[in-house]
Design a protein around this motif. Structure first.
Motif, PDB file in Angstrom:
ATOM      1  N   GLU A  30       0.746  -1.234   0.003  1.00  0.00           N
ATOM      2  CA  GLU A  30       0.001   0.076  -0.081  1.00  0.00           C
ATOM      3  C   GLU A  30       0.669   1.313  -0.147  1.00  0.00           C
ATOM      4  O   GLU A  30       0.379   2.417  -0.490  1.00  0.00           O
ATOM      5  CB  GLU A  30      -0.835  -0.073   1.234  1.00  0.00           C
ATOM      6  N   ALA A  31       1.999   1.259   0.499  1.00  0.00           N
ATOM      7  CA  ALA A  31       2.783   2.406   0.750  1.00  0.00           C
ATOM      8  C   ALA A  31       3.130   2.812  -0.781  1.00  0.00           C
ATOM      9  O   ALA A  31       3.562   4.006  -0.951  1.00  0.00           O
ATOM     10  CB  ALA A  31       4.228   2.219   1.355  1.00  0.00           C
ATOM     11  N   CYS A  32       3.232   1.768  -1.743  1.00  0.00           N
ATOM     12  CA  CYS A  32       3.557   2.243  -3.137  1.00  0.00           C
ATOM     13  C   CYS A  32       2.373   2.606  -4.049  1.00  0.00           C
ATOM     14  O   CYS A  32       2.649   2.770  -5.246  1.00  0.00           O
ATOM     15  CB  CYS A  32       4.286   1.353  -3.711  1.00  0.00           C
ATOM     16  N   ARG A  33       1.213   2.560  -3.630  1.00  0.00           N
ATOM     17  CA  ARG A  33      -0.193   2.466  -4.611  1.00  0.00           C
ATOM     18  C   ARG A  33      -0.919   3.759  -4.367  1.00  0.00           C
ATOM     19  O   ARG A  33      -0.653   4.753  -3.356  1.00  0.00           O
ATOM     20  CB  ARG A  33      -1.061   1.404  -3.995  1.00  0.00           C
ATOM     21  N   LEU A  34      -1.381   4.248  -5.348  1.00  0.00           N
ATOM     22  CA  LEU A  34      -2.237   5.492  -5.387  1.00  0.00           C
ATOM     23  C   LEU A  34      -1.614   6.652  -4.875  1.00  0.00           C
ATOM     24  O   LEU A  34      -2.165   7.108  -4.108  1.00  0.00           O
ATOM     25  CB  LEU A  34      -3.520   5.102  -4.707  1.00  0.00           C
TER      26      LEU A  34
ATOM     27  N   THR B 155       2.400   3.486 -12.845  1.00  0.00           N
ATOM     28  CA  THR B 155       1.353   3.013 -13.570  1.00  0.00           C
ATOM     29  C   THR B 155       0.580   4.598 -13.523  1.00  0.00           C
ATOM     30  O   THR B 155       0.863   5.388 -12.780  1.00  0.00           O
ATOM     31  CB  THR B 155       0.415   2.239 -12.962  1.00  0.00           C
ATOM     32  N   LEU B 156      -0.431   4.837 -14.553  1.00  0.00           N
ATOM     33  CA  LEU B 156      -1.199   5.901 -14.702  1.00  0.00           C
ATOM     34  C   LEU B 156      -2.070   6.123 -13.361  1.00  0.00           C
ATOM     35  O   LEU B 156      -2.339   7.447 -13.290  1.00  0.00           O
ATOM     36  CB  LEU B 156      -2.017   5.909 -15.826  1.00  0.00           C
ATOM     37  N   ASP B 157      -2.299   5.130 -12.653  1.00  0.00           N
ATOM     38  CA  ASP B 157      -3.078   5.481 -11.468  1.00  0.00           C
ATOM     39  C   ASP B 157      -2.199   5.546 -10.335  1.00  0.00           C
ATOM     40  O   ASP B 157      -2.866   5.839  -9.118  1.00  0.00           O
ATOM     41  CB  ASP B 157      -4.195   4.369 -11.103  1.00  0.00           C
ATOM     42  N   GLY B 158      -1.089   5.553 -10.364  1.00  0.00           N
ATOM     43  CA  GLY B 158       0.124   6.010  -9.316  1.00  0.00           C
ATOM     44  C   GLY B 158       0.715   5.078  -8.503  1.00  0.00           C
ATOM     45  O   GLY B 158       0.844   5.139  -7.561  1.00  0.00           O
ATOM     46  N   ASN B 159       0.742   3.955  -9.062  1.00  0.00           N
ATOM     47  CA  ASN B 159       1.333   2.725  -8.545  1.00  0.00           C
ATOM     48  C   ASN B 159       2.868   2.604  -8.856  1.00  0.00           C
ATOM     49  O   ASN B 159       3.335   2.550 -10.006  1.00  0.00           O
ATOM     50  CB  ASN B 159       0.810   1.382  -8.758  1.00  0.00           C
ATOM     51  N   LEU B 160       3.800   2.878  -7.910  1.00  0.00           N
ATOM     52  CA  LEU B 160       5.367   3.136  -8.090  1.00  0.00           C
ATOM     53  C   LEU B 160       5.978   1.611  -8.096  1.00  0.00           C
ATOM     54  O   LEU B 160       5.599   0.815  -7.317  1.00  0.00           O
ATOM     55  CB  LEU B 160       5.858   3.889  -7.054  1.00  0.00           C
TER      56      LEU B 160
END
Length: 333
Positions: free
Chosen positions: A174-178, A239-244
């Motif tokens: 979750e730290a790298c998501r959205l 990713t476009l939705d912000g997942n690093l």
């Protein structure tokens, strides 16, 4: 003598302007010069007042034929936009010899416009006497060019990303998501394709909470380099939705400021901008104490029996290491 129509010089019959982003951004041009009410030889017409009128064509075929060589496309966009003049105003201000155009068009719309330009004096017309106070309509084309507007977004996690050092692809969950939200390609630019440009801009290697300094991004990927943090040959992506996503080098840690830029495929034609303003997030890779290591020289030690007390000495281990990276050099064993 019958009245004569006014005369003038149209400086440019095809005007070109970039599209506007606000209603209070008019297009302006010095449009006409050498304005005279009639022949210079007819003194009684010298005092006449000349006014000018611009009438926009609503005929698509006529407009495209006159102003765009009949093509339906200009700058890759539709050349005919019926909304271009919606709630727009056209004004011609003139002094004795010159006239200036003030044109308001609909923000974020582009295309071509055809106007009929007419000058008329205040002496009137008379069909019986042949008096004529209006010039023949002169075509005026105006091309409003497409301008790409920069995309925008908002960083959703101001605290950044925190992970522990480790080899291979980081799975920080979750730290790298959205990490971002509110992606917008620009006004009326929803068809554009977006992608992220992610690059390190500052770092401190190894981890040091006191701050970061500007860094050459390539140094963070240099195999065995003093500033290496990421696996050699790997990349940082989102990713476009912000997942690093990134790959860490084994047993390396540090802090990196990542620059995020959202890029569209609208290009930079006519002064357009295809990249957002940069935003920044911090990636913290925290150190993990690694176990010390050694190699055993021999698993069996032999010595002859002695009749009295004695000291036995032998090398039992070699290649003793504190473990981990150089930051553990201050440890004792």
């Amino acid at each position: 003598a019958p009245n004569h129509p006014p005369r003038f010089t149209l400086f440019n019959s095809l005007l070109s302007f970039p599209e506007v982003s606000a209603e209070n951004e008019p297009h302006t041009a010095h449009l006409l010069g050498n304005i005279v009410p009639g022949p210079l030889s007819v003194a009684e017409e010298h005092g006449q007042v000349v006014s000018f009128f611009l009438v926009a064509s609503t005929n698509k075929a006529e407009t495209l034929a006159a102003c765009n060589n009949g093509s339906n496309v200009t700058d890759g966009e539709p050349a005919w936009d019926p909304l271009l003049l919606e709630n727009a105003t056209v004004t011609l201000s003139s002094d004795t010899y010159n006239a200036h155009l003030l044109l308001h068009t609909t923000p974020h719309h582009s295309g071509v416009l055809l106007f009929a330009l007419t000058g008329a004096d205040d002496a009137g017309a008379d069909g019986q006497t042949g008096a004529n106070n209006a010039s023949e309509p002169t075509p005026l084309c105006v091309r409003i060019r497409t301008v790409n507007r920069p995309p925008t977004f908002t960083v959703a996690k101001e605290g950044g990303v925190v992970v522990w050092e480790g080899a291979g692809v980081a799975s920080c969950g979750e730290a790298c998501r959205l990490l971002v939200r509110g992606l917008d390609a620009g006004p009326l630019e929803g068809r554009q394709v977006l992608h992220w440009r992610v690059r390190p801009s500052a770092a401190t290697i190894p981890f040091n909470p006191r701050g970061m300094v500007p860094v050459n991004p390539a140094a963070l990927f240099e195999d065995g380099g003093a500033q290496q943090l990421f696996e050699a040959g790997s990349t940082i992506s989102m990713t476009l939705d912000g997942n690093l996503s990134f790959s860490l080098a084994p047993q390396r840690n540090g802090m990196v400021r990542l620059e995020l830029v959202l890029v569209d495929d609208g290009g930079t034609l006519n002064g357009g901008i295809d990249a957002s303003e940069p935003a920044y997030i911090t990636l913290e890779v925290l150190p993990v104490n690694q176990a010390p290591t050694f190699e055993l020289e021999a698993d069996v030690l032999e010595a002859a029996e002695q009749a009295s007390a004695w000291r036995f000495s032998a090398k039992v281990a070699d290649f003793v290491s504190l473990g981990g990276w150089d930051e553990e050099a201050s440890q004792t064993l």
